[in-house]
Write a protein that holds these residues in place. Structure first.
Motif, PDB file in Angstrom:
ATOM      1  N   ASN A  43       0.828  -1.213   0.000  1.00  0.00           N
ATOM      2  CA  ASN A  43       0.000   0.000   0.000  1.00  0.00           C
ATOM      3  C   ASN A  43       0.857   1.255   0.000  1.00  0.00           C
ATOM      4  O   ASN A  43       0.573   2.224  -0.708  1.00  0.00           O
ATOM      5  CB  ASN A  43      -0.947   0.003   1.198  1.00  0.00           C
ATOM      6  N   ASP A  44       1.913   1.240   0.786  1.00  0.00           N
ATOM      7  CA  ASP A  44       2.825   2.390   0.820  1.00  0.00           C
ATOM      8  C   ASP A  44       3.551   2.542  -0.510  1.00  0.00           C
ATOM      9  O   ASP A  44       3.793   3.662  -0.963  1.00  0.00           O
ATOM     10  CB  ASP A  44       3.838   2.246   1.957  1.00  0.00           C
ATOM     11  N   LEU A  45       3.892   1.420  -1.134  1.00  0.00           N
ATOM     12  CA  LEU A  45       4.565   1.455  -2.427  1.00  0.00           C
ATOM     13  C   LEU A  45       3.683   2.129  -3.478  1.00  0.00           C
ATOM     14  O   LEU A  45       4.166   2.926  -4.283  1.00  0.00           O
ATOM     15  CB  LEU A  45       4.938   0.044  -2.868  1.00  0.00           C
ATOM     16  N   ILE A  46       2.414   1.845  -3.450  1.00  0.00           N
ATOM     17  CA  ILE A  46       1.485   2.494  -4.378  1.00  0.00           C
ATOM     18  C   ILE A  46       1.504   4.005  -4.168  1.00  0.00           C
ATOM     19  O   ILE A  46       1.571   4.785  -5.124  1.00  0.00           O
ATOM     20  CB  ILE A  46       0.055   1.924  -4.209  1.00  0.00           C
ATOM     21  N   GLU A  47       1.479   4.438  -2.922  1.00  0.00           N
ATOM     22  CA  GLU A  47       1.507   5.875  -2.616  1.00  0.00           C
ATOM     23  C   GLU A  47       2.809   6.525  -3.082  1.00  0.00           C
ATOM     24  O   GLU A  47       2.805   7.631  -3.621  1.00  0.00           O
ATOM     25  CB  GLU A  47       1.310   6.110  -1.114  1.00  0.00           C
ATOM     26  N   VAL A  48       3.928   5.836  -2.867  1.00  0.00           N
ATOM     27  CA  VAL A  48       5.222   6.365  -3.315  1.00  0.00           C
ATOM     28  C   VAL A  48       5.228   6.520  -4.828  1.00  0.00           C
ATOM     29  O   VAL A  48       5.662   7.554  -5.358  1.00  0.00           O
ATOM     30  CB  VAL A  48       6.392   5.465  -2.848  1.00  0.00           C
ATOM     31  N   ARG A  49       4.724   5.528  -5.535  1.00  0.00           N
ATOM     32  CA  ARG A  49       4.688   5.599  -7.001  1.00  0.00           C
ATOM     33  C   ARG A  49       3.748   6.690  -7.494  1.00  0.00           C
ATOM     34  O   ARG A  49       4.025   7.337  -8.503  1.00  0.00           O
ATOM     35  CB  ARG A  49       4.302   4.250  -7.583  1.00  0.00           C
ATOM     36  N   LEU A  50       2.623   6.896  -6.787  1.00  0.00           N
ATOM     37  CA  LEU A  50       1.699   7.959  -7.165  1.00  0.00           C
ATOM     38  C   LEU A  50       2.332   9.336  -6.988  1.00  0.00           C
ATOM     39  O   LEU A  50       1.955  10.293  -7.673  1.00  0.00           O
ATOM     40  CB  LEU A  50       0.407   7.862  -6.353  1.00  0.00           C
ATOM     41  N   LEU A  51       3.278   9.445  -6.097  1.00  0.00           N
ATOM     42  CA  LEU A  51       4.018  10.686  -5.909  1.00  0.00           C
ATOM     43  C   LEU A  51       5.199  10.782  -6.876  1.00  0.00           C
ATOM     44  O   LEU A  51       5.411  11.806  -7.534  1.00  0.00           O
ATOM     45  CB  LEU A  51       4.519  10.779  -4.463  1.00  0.00           C
ATOM     46  N   LEU A  52       5.958   9.695  -6.973  1.00  0.00           N
ATOM     47  CA  LEU A  52       7.195   9.700  -7.755  1.00  0.00           C
ATOM     48  C   LEU A  52       6.960   9.899  -9.252  1.00  0.00           C
ATOM     49  O   LEU A  52       7.638  10.710  -9.887  1.00  0.00           O
ATOM     50  CB  LEU A  52       7.966   8.400  -7.517  1.00  0.00           C
TER      51      LEU A  52
END
Length: 75
Positions: A43-52
Motif C-alpha cells: 500500500n505504501d509502495l502504491i503511494e510512493v509511485r503515485l508521488l514519484l
C-alpha cells in the motif's frame, strides 16, 4: 484533503527524486521477497509511485533527463 505546493530548484528536485527512487526500490524488494510484509508495504509502495511518477515527469520536462541521473561516478 489539504495539500502543499513547492517551488524546487533542480538540485532540490534531484534530492527528492533520488530519495523517492531509493524508497521505491527498497519497497519493491520487500514486496518481492517477503510474503508477510506485502500488504503493508504494498500500500505504501502504491503511494510512493503515485508521488514519484508525476514528479519525475514534471522534473524531466522542467530540468531535462539528467535530473534522474543519480550516478556519483566521475566523468
Amino acid at each position: 484533503m489539504s495539500s502543499i505546493q513547492l517551488d524546487l530548484t533542480a538540485s532540490e528536485a534531484k534530492i527528492i527524486l533520488e530519495a523517492l527512487t531509493e524508497m521505491e526500490a527498497k519497497m519493491t524488494a520487500i514486496c518481492e521477497t517477503s510474503a508477510d510484509e506485502v500488504a503493508d508495504v504494498g500500500n505504501d509502495l502504491i503511494e510512493v509511485r503515485l508521488l514519484l511518477n508525476p514528479l519525475k515527469k514534471q522534473a524531466i520536462t522542467q530540468f531535462g533527463e539528467n535530473i534522474i541521473n543519480f550516478s556519483r561516478e566521475l566523468l
